[in-house]
Design an enzyme around this catalytic site. Structure first.
Site, PDB file in Angstrom:
ATOM      1  N   GLU A 136       0.816  -1.215   0.000  1.00  0.00           N
ATOM      2  CA  GLU A 136       0.000   0.000   0.000  1.00  0.00           C
ATOM      3  C   GLU A 136       0.849   1.263   0.000  1.00  0.00           C
ATOM      4  OE1 GLU A 136      -3.331  -0.093   2.686  1.00  0.00           O
ATOM      5  OE2 GLU A 136      -3.561  -2.253   2.451  1.00  0.00           O
ATOM      6  N   GLY A 137       1.938   1.213  -0.759  1.00  0.00           N
ATOM      7  CA  GLY A 137       2.852   2.343  -0.867  1.00  0.00           C
ATOM      8  C   GLY A 137       4.109   2.093  -0.066  1.00  0.00           C
TER       9      GLY A 137
END
Length: 620
Positions: free
Chosen positions: A430-431
């Site tokens: 998620e990043g």
């Protein structure tokens, strides 16, 4: 060589264009973190601490009690790790508890939990079994339920949310074998049929958590580009794709990882998968923006899980440090171990404050949390990894030994090494930490760029440029002196002790220093600043520590007001803030005293093969 550089620059410009178009350009609500970078500390957003109201807390307590009992009696986390499988009976039990519909509104058969209660639940699961926590999080934090709640049509919600609440599994398919954080390189396509009623999706998606067992997917694909001012604009669109018995859909490979052995994650192939146009979410070309907006809230489960895992590591470290005796006394009495535990505890307190604060902000809908969520993810993932590492070190050989091996020779099967393996991915999913740094840096510079870029653009008429120039001179003529001489914004938003107040003053003072330093860097490097990632990362690290300090102080002030006899919260916040001040000072000094250019030069030399003799003496 010049031709190659030209192609690289063209590809880079294309990537930046796609990324910029997907950004949320406006700020509907204030942002504490966004203001920090401009020398403004909006204390009213943090003080008093937005504690969960009693009615909502009661709902969460009752659900967590049932969930904890289920985890204790039905979920064998070591077996899931050993067998790389979450059993069907566990999946069924989770569905019966309503775990697949925690965030789905009650009108669609879900539990309708608040963000705080949802994060509490995911944290509880993560403290016991990382694989099960990821299953639930991937399903509803970024899977089909969240985008549908935010952007789905009434018909889409009515069709899919009830089945998802009952236990149908969902996933989010964005990453591709050659595409990570650069969506401009996406090759999966969705081509409209001749009658315009359907789209045919073709391509591959990689590392799609839950994808192997998902009933429904959100799939990002390139739809035909639109023409704007004579130029093609890339269109990335989000589709709802049902997988069961769908021609052209294939799970090509199940991925196996260092940790989270029980998750179903794989390579998915789409070959002319036919999807009705009614399954487009939010509209053509809105896919990437949908992904970014969804992640603003979706990311919050990661810090929640990390905080719970840190608490578990802390518990293990405390118990073992009191139990294990070396050189005539418990190892917890040796300064080297005590120091680790002290910093682990203070950091966990700050993580808890950041997690609860951002969760409350998401529920209240009075703050733009895109930066707060990104910082929470960055701070908590990095901190939990250090804490997991320290817990292994404190446990020594037993920390490195698997729970099954410990059990086999008659010792308590404490899964410290599993927690460490499961923790590492949080710095990537998620990043990545690097992407979080760049995302935060871009948003931090946005107030300045919005003023300056029109002045630099050749498309801006001369008259407007002159007008913009005067506006910029006036703005910075007022703003810049205020970063040196200013009035405190603290207005006794909460009753705090002198111990907390000294850190409040430091945060405010350092916010102005950070704003000045960022402005100076933009002026010195101008458009070249985007390439100076070491500089940008230091600014983000400073801002992240300031946010964590403010969260810890707010949380401590609230807890002390509720129980004045307990000095623990203030002691933990005080230690965390003292250590954060040391880090912040180091980051500021490093902006001027560094070897960035030499480091970059040597790195490039190595990549070009200049130091290959360093690789001699190994098996190749």
């Amino acid at each position: 060589m010049e031709l190659l550089k030209g192609k690289e620059n063209e590809a880079k410009a294309k990537s930046l264009e796609v990324a910029e178009e997907a950004r949320e350009e406006s700020w509907k609500y204030p942002s504490f973190v966004g203001d920090l970078f401009t020398g403004k500390v909006n204390w009213g957003l943090l003080f008093p601490f937005p504690e969960q109201d009693e009615a909502d807390k009661k709902i969460g307590d009752e659900f967590l009690k049932k969930l904890e009992n289920f985890l204790r009696t039905k979920v064998d986390a070591d077996a899931i790790d050993r067998n790389s499988l979450i059993p069907d009976e566990v999946m069924k039990g989770l569905a019966e508890l309503g775990c697949f519909g925690m965030k789905i509104p009650k009108e669609y058969g879900g539990l309708g939990l608040s963000q705080i209660n949802y994060n509490r639940a995911v944290g509880l699961v993560a403290s016991h079994c990382g694989s099960t926590a990821v299953l639930l999080s991937a399903h509803q934090s970024i899977g089909v339920p969240q985008p549908l709640k935010m952007f789905g049509t009434p018909e889409q919600k009515k069709k899919y949310l009830p089945m998802l609440a009952k236990g149908a599994v969902s996933a989010f398919a964005l990453t591709e074998p050659e595409v990570g954080s650069d969506p401009a390189k996406m090759v999966t396509t969705a081509v409209p049929t001749e009658d315009g009623k359907h789209y045919l999706i073709t391509g591959q998606k990689l590392w799609c958590t839950n994808g192997n067992i998902a009933d429904v997917l959100v799939v990002m694909a390139k739809t035909p580009p639109k023409i704007v001012n004579g130029k093609e604009k890339t269109q990335i669109t989000a589709f709802i794709v049902e997988t069961k018995d769908t021609p052209g859909f294939e799970v090509a490979h199940r991925c196996s990882f260092m940790g989270l052995k029980g998750i179903q994650n794989g390579l998915l192939k789409f070959t002319n998968v036919k999807v009705p146009k009614e399954n487009i979410i939010w509209g053509l070309g809105q896919g990437l923006k949908l992904a970014l907006v969804t992640l603003n809230t979706g990311r919050l489960t990661v810090p929640a899980a990390c905080t719970a895992m840190a608490k578990k590591s802390l518990q293990v470290a405390r118990e073992w440090s009191n139990k294990r005796v070396q050189w005539g006394q418990a190892i917890g009495r040796h300064e080297a171990v005590t120091a680790k535990i002290s910093l682990m505890a203070a950091t966990t307190f700050a993580m808890d404050g950041v997690t609860l604060l951002t969760s409350a902000m998401a529920d209240l809908h009075k703050t733009d949390i895109r930066l707060e969520a990104a910082m929470a993810k960055l701070f908590c993932t990095e901190a939990s990894w250090r804490i997991a590492d320290d817990s292994v070190q404190i446990r020594g050989g037993r920390g490195y030994e698997t729970a099954d091996s410990l059990r086999g020779r008659g010792e308590e099967p404490i899964p410290v090494e599993r927690v460490m393996r499961d923790s590492r991915i949080n710095l990537i999913i998620e990043g990545t930490s690097e992407i979080m740094h760049l995302f935060i840096a871009r948003e931090a510079m946005d107030p300045h760029l919005r003023r300056i870029l029109p002045l630099m653009s050749a498309k801006t008429p001369l008259g407007q440029r002159i007008q913009k120039a005067f506006q910029i001179l006036f703005h910075y003529g007022v703003w810049y002196p205020r970063q040196w001489v200013y009035m405190s914004r603290w207005r006794e938003h909460a009753k705090v002790s002198s111990k907390i107040r000294q850190h409040v003053r430091f945060i405010e003072k350092t916010s102005h220093k950070l704003a000045r330093a960022l402005f100076h860097a933009m002026a010195a490097h101008q458009q070249g600043l985007e390439k100076r990632q070491q500089i940008l990362f230091r600014f983000v690290n400073i801002g992240t520590d300031l946010f964590a300090m403010a969260s810890a102080c707010s949380r401590a002030a609230y807890m002390t007001s509720q129980n004045p006899s307990d000095a623990g919260p203030e002691e933990l916040a005080d230690l965390f803030c003292r250590e954060a001040k040391i880090r912040i000072g180091r980051e500021f000094r490093s902006q001027h005293e560094n070897d960035d250019k030499m480091i970059y030069k040597l790195g490039r030399n190595f990549l070009e093969g200049k130091y290959q003799w360093l690789e001699e003496g190994i098996v190749k």
